[in-house]
Write an enzyme that holds these catalytic residues in place. Structure first.
Site, PDB file in Angstrom:
ATOM      1  N   LYS A  60      -7.180  94.416  46.728  1.00  0.00           N
ATOM      2  CA  LYS A  60      -8.484  94.627  46.107  1.00  0.00           C
ATOM      3  C   LYS A  60      -9.668  94.476  47.037  1.00  0.00           C
ATOM      4  O   LYS A  60      -9.681  93.685  47.969  1.00  0.00           O
ATOM      5  CB  LYS A  60      -8.644  93.678  44.919  1.00  0.00           C
ATOM      6  CG  LYS A  60      -7.657  94.046  43.843  1.00  0.00           C
ATOM      7  CD  LYS A  60      -8.034  93.707  42.466  1.00  0.00           C
ATOM      8  CE  LYS A  60      -9.348  94.090  41.968  1.00  0.00           C
ATOM      9  NZ  LYS A  60      -9.503  93.781  40.563  1.00  0.00           N
TER      10      LYS A  60
ATOM     11  N   ASN B 102     -13.586  94.292  45.889  1.00  0.00           N
ATOM     12  CA  ASN B 102     -14.434  94.338  44.695  1.00  0.00           C
ATOM     13  C   ASN B 102     -15.905  94.540  45.041  1.00  0.00           C
ATOM     14  O   ASN B 102     -16.408  93.940  45.983  1.00  0.00           O
ATOM     15  CB  ASN B 102     -14.274  93.037  43.908  1.00  0.00           C
ATOM     16  CG  ASN B 102     -12.843  92.837  43.441  1.00  0.00           C
ATOM     17  OD1 ASN B 102     -12.165  93.789  43.072  1.00  0.00           O
ATOM     18  ND2 ASN B 102     -12.379  91.598  43.494  1.00  0.00           N
TER      19      ASN B 102
ATOM     20  N   HIS C 152     -22.121 111.888  28.293  1.00  0.00           N
ATOM     21  CA  HIS C 152     -21.139 111.032  27.581  1.00  0.00           C
ATOM     22  C   HIS C 152     -20.074 110.494  28.542  1.00  0.00           C
ATOM     23  O   HIS C 152     -18.964 110.174  28.123  1.00  0.00           O
ATOM     24  CB  HIS C 152     -20.443 111.783  26.433  1.00  0.00           C
ATOM     25  CG  HIS C 152     -21.378 112.552  25.556  1.00  0.00           C
ATOM     26  ND1 HIS C 152     -21.896 112.042  24.397  1.00  0.00           N
ATOM     27  CD2 HIS C 152     -21.908 113.782  25.702  1.00  0.00           C
ATOM     28  CE1 HIS C 152     -22.707 112.934  23.843  1.00  0.00           C
ATOM     29  NE2 HIS C 152     -22.745 114.002  24.623  1.00  0.00           N
TER      30      HIS C 152
ATOM     31  N   SER D 180      -9.785  89.740  46.651  1.00  0.00           N
ATOM     32  CA  SER D 180      -9.262  88.925  45.573  1.00  0.00           C
ATOM     33  C   SER D 180      -8.344  87.874  46.183  1.00  0.00           C
ATOM     34  O   SER D 180      -7.622  88.148  47.131  1.00  0.00           O
ATOM     35  CB  SER D 180      -8.476  89.803  44.600  1.00  0.00           C
ATOM     36  OG  SER D 180      -7.543  89.024  43.884  1.00  0.00           O
TER      37      SER D 180
ATOM     38  N   LYS E 230     -45.544  80.539  35.017  1.00  0.00           N
ATOM     39  CA  LYS E 230     -45.262  80.779  36.428  1.00  0.00           C
ATOM     40  C   LYS E 230     -43.781  80.878  36.763  1.00  0.00           C
ATOM     41  O   LYS E 230     -43.357  81.787  37.494  1.00  0.00           O
ATOM     42  CB  LYS E 230     -45.911  79.692  37.284  1.00  0.00           C
ATOM     43  CG  LYS E 230     -47.420  79.784  37.266  1.00  0.00           C
ATOM     44  CD  LYS E 230     -48.089  78.558  37.809  1.00  0.00           C
ATOM     45  CE  LYS E 230     -49.455  78.401  37.183  1.00  0.00           C
ATOM     46  NZ  LYS E 230     -49.418  78.022  35.739  1.00  0.00           N
TER      47      LYS E 230
ATOM     48  N   ASN F 152     -58.999  75.989  34.482  1.00  0.00           N
ATOM     49  CA  ASN F 152     -58.582  77.143  33.671  1.00  0.00           C
ATOM     50  C   ASN F 152     -58.901  78.471  34.347  1.00  0.00           C
ATOM     51  O   ASN F 152     -58.050  79.361  34.418  1.00  0.00           O
ATOM     52  CB  ASN F 152     -59.224  77.067  32.284  1.00  0.00           C
ATOM     53  CG  ASN F 152     -58.773  75.836  31.519  1.00  0.00           C
ATOM     54  OD1 ASN F 152     -57.835  75.158  31.948  1.00  0.00           O
ATOM     55  ND2 ASN F 152     -59.425  75.542  30.412  1.00  0.00           N
TER      56      ASN F 152
ATOM     57  N   GLU G  13     -22.001  94.496  41.030  1.00  0.00           N
ATOM     58  CA  GLU G  13     -21.846  93.822  39.736  1.00  0.00           C
ATOM     59  C   GLU G  13     -22.957  92.794  39.516  1.00  0.00           C
ATOM     60  O   GLU G  13     -23.482  92.635  38.408  1.00  0.00           O
ATOM     61  CB  GLU G  13     -20.480  93.134  39.665  1.00  0.00           C
ATOM     62  CG  GLU G  13     -19.324  94.119  39.659  1.00  0.00           C
ATOM     63  CD  GLU G  13     -17.999  93.417  39.915  1.00  0.00           C
ATOM     64  OE1 GLU G  13     -17.397  92.943  38.949  1.00  0.00           O
ATOM     65  OE2 GLU G  13     -17.567  93.332  41.082  1.00  0.00           O
TER      66      GLU G  13
HETATM   67  N1  ARG Z   1     -51.410  73.442  35.858  1.00  0.00           N
HETATM   68  C1  ARG Z   1     -52.218  74.099  34.876  1.00  0.00           C
HETATM   69  C2  ARG Z   1     -51.593  75.449  34.535  1.00  0.00           C
HETATM   70  O1  ARG Z   1     -50.798  75.924  35.256  1.00  0.00           O
HETATM   71  C3  ARG Z   1     -53.605  74.308  35.378  1.00  0.00           C
HETATM   72  C4  ARG Z   1     -54.635  74.456  34.304  1.00  0.00           C
HETATM   73  C5  ARG Z   1     -54.790  73.159  33.592  1.00  0.00           C
HETATM   74  N2  ARG Z   1     -55.888  73.167  32.704  1.00  0.00           N
HETATM   75  C6  ARG Z   1     -56.039  72.239  31.780  1.00  0.00           C
HETATM   76  N3  ARG Z   1     -57.047  72.341  31.012  1.00  0.00           N
HETATM   77  N4  ARG Z   1     -55.167  71.290  31.615  1.00  0.00           N
HETATM   78  O2  ARG Z   1     -51.894  76.047  33.529  1.00  0.00           O
END
Ligand code: ARG
Length: 480
Positions: free
Chosen positions: A305, A307, A178, A299, A347, A132, A312
């Site tokens: 064209k 583009n 505007h 195009s 992530k 953690n 975009e």
């Molecule tokens: N892969 C986990 C994450 O990205 C790592 C932490 C996992 N901790 C746990 N108590 N399962 O959060």
């Protein structure tokens, strides 16, 4: 009757349980069998969190060195761990490392390989820490690097904008409100507006770095640890300003990822606005700029064209970045303290937003360098819209002492006459103007030209070419 083989897609829960692999060696004591295949699939993160490998190894090295310095593990064990971690890093860098889904995430992949390489001492690395605090530390380090890269990319775009702005400090274009022609401005002034936006984006990135720069390592699972660790030492080794102050907060805080995504979203929004202008400017109706073949596509059916696809796509990809921000906000909003596995979903949005924004910044920088402005087209456009009407009203105030409201009214009537005659304000004959207000003199024509109009706007931050020239120099000082 043949039975279908059980795949995760068609298996019953029982079959899935039966299909489970070996017991996880890192927590096997409590378990008698491995996860079901479907459990493994929902649980693994190695597919994306392997991006954190360098940060994970750096964090483990700092931790192992600290454990030895504090006498929590022997120096010999620490040395074996440090050498082993360097070897793991080398394998990953060389593409020789085999990432295994049964090891779930980057932290356990690295640790398992370390055990294969150095044996027993590897088991001492996880003393006084948890995945953690480990993942929070790794991810913070990654986001810090991403913010620094982002700052560099934004600076490159500012440089491209400033260069074009310098070439066009006195190129006159319509300024809009505007999206209606309002007053003439210079193209350089318009481009420098985006330099300011990017300046704020960069300041946001710097703020985010300063705010995130506290080290979670040593918060352990949630409550801290009984070992006599030195959190200041690991924080310093990893370039953090200090350790985080509350272990519960440290392992459950993802504000730094949200700060990243908020910064990225605002920047992407700015790029999207610029992209929208590029799209407009490239139309046959505007023709303010041309993009070369390098940034356009043709195009398949309409041969004429060209583009502005890149613009975009920059405009559209902003949606992904904002989506990543709202996605992570929703993941976080209901989580009780401290860590929950939900947070593993932090992530991918950040990685995805980071790739997207880097690409958008590169494409925008490319387009700004590539574009060829067309001053004649800008002038044709600006002349069509009575852009010096405000200058006429101001002249009536300054020279004839009219109250501004009355000047506005007189000017409005002259604009209507010009419209009827299908001519610009400076082509309305003096006797026609005098028919509206007898006090108007020949002198008025001096303020009705586009050049006079922009040159008169010398207030700080205004569009007068002399101001814009100074603003270009100031922007170089401030940003490059
Ligand atoms: N892969 C986990 C994450 O990205 C790592 C932490 C996992 N901790 C746990 N108590 N399962 O959060």
């Amino acid at each position: 009757m043949t039975s279908t083989p059980a795949t995760p897609e068609n298996a019953t829960p029982d079959q899935n349980a039966a299909a489970g692999g070996a017991v996880n060696e890192l927590w096997g004591g409590r378990f008698s069998r491995g996860p079901s295949e479907i459990m493994e699939r929902i649980n693994v993160s190695i597919g994306f969190d392997k991006k954190l490998w360098a940060q994970d190894i750096a964090g483990s090295k700092a931790h192992a060195a600290m454990l030895a310095a504090q006498g929590i593990i022997t120096q010999d064990d620490a040395d074996a761990i440090l050498t082993g971690l360097d070897q793991v890093a080398e394998e990953i860098r060389d593409g020789r490392f085999v990432f295994k889904t049964e090891h779930e995430d980057i932290h356990m992949n690295v640790e398992s390989r370390l055990k294969e390489l150095i044996g027993e001492p590897a088991g001492r690395l996880h003393t006084a820490r948890s995945r953690n605090d480990q993942v929070a530390t790794d991810f913070k380090l990654w986001v810090r690097g991403a913010l620094q890269r982002l700052d560099g990319d934004m600076k490159a775009l500012q440089a491209a904008l400033i260069e074009q702005a310098e070439r066009h400090v006195d190129t006159i274009m319509p300024g809009f409100t505007h999206l209606q022609t309002a007053q003439p401005v210079t193209f350089g002034h318009h481009l420098l507006a985006y330099v300011e936006m990017l300046g704020r984006d960069r300041a946001r990135a710097r703020d985010a770095i300063a705010r995130l720069n506290e080290c979670p390592l040593g918060s352990a699972a949630l409550a801290g640890t009984p070992y006599p660790i030195d959190r200041a030492a690991t924080a310093a080794a990893l370039g953090f300003d200090r350790p985080t102050a509350n272990s519960l907060d440290a392992v459950s805080d993802r504000d730094f990822a949200l700060d990243y995504l908020a910064t990225a979203s605002i920047c992407a929004m700015h790029l999207s606005r610029l992209a929208e202008e590029i799209v407009l400017w490239c139309t046959t109706q505007f023709r303010f700029i041309r993009l070369s073949d390098a940034f356009t596509s043709g195009s398949s059916i309409m041969p004429q064209k060209k583009n502005p696809d890149a613009a975009e796509l920059v405009r559209a990809k902003c949606g992904r970045v904002i989506g990543a921000l709202s996605g992570l906000l929703v993941v976080m909003k209901g989580l009780p303290l401290a860590y929950s596995k939900d947070m593993q979903e932090d992530k991918e949005p950040v990685f995805e937003a980071d790739d997207t924004l880097a690409l958008c910044l590169a494409a925008t920088t490319g387009m700004i360098q590539d574009m060829t402005p067309d001053p004649a087209a800008m002038r044709r456009a600006v002349e069509a819209g009575f852009p010096t009407a405000t200058d006429l009203a101001d002249w009536l105030v300054r020279r004839l002492g009219l109250p501004f409201r009355e000047a506005h009214h007189v000017t409005g009537r002259i604009v209507r006459l010009a419209e009827e005659r299908a001519c610009g304000l400076s082509d309305v004959p003096l006797d026609v103007m005098r028919g509206v207000d007898a006090r108007i003199t020949e002198e008025v024509y001096a303020v009705l030209s586009l050049e006079a109009s922009v040159a008169s706007r010398t207030s700080f931050g205004g569009t007068a070419p002399e101001r814009v020239r100074a603003a270009v120099a100031a922007a170089r000082e401030r940003f490059l």
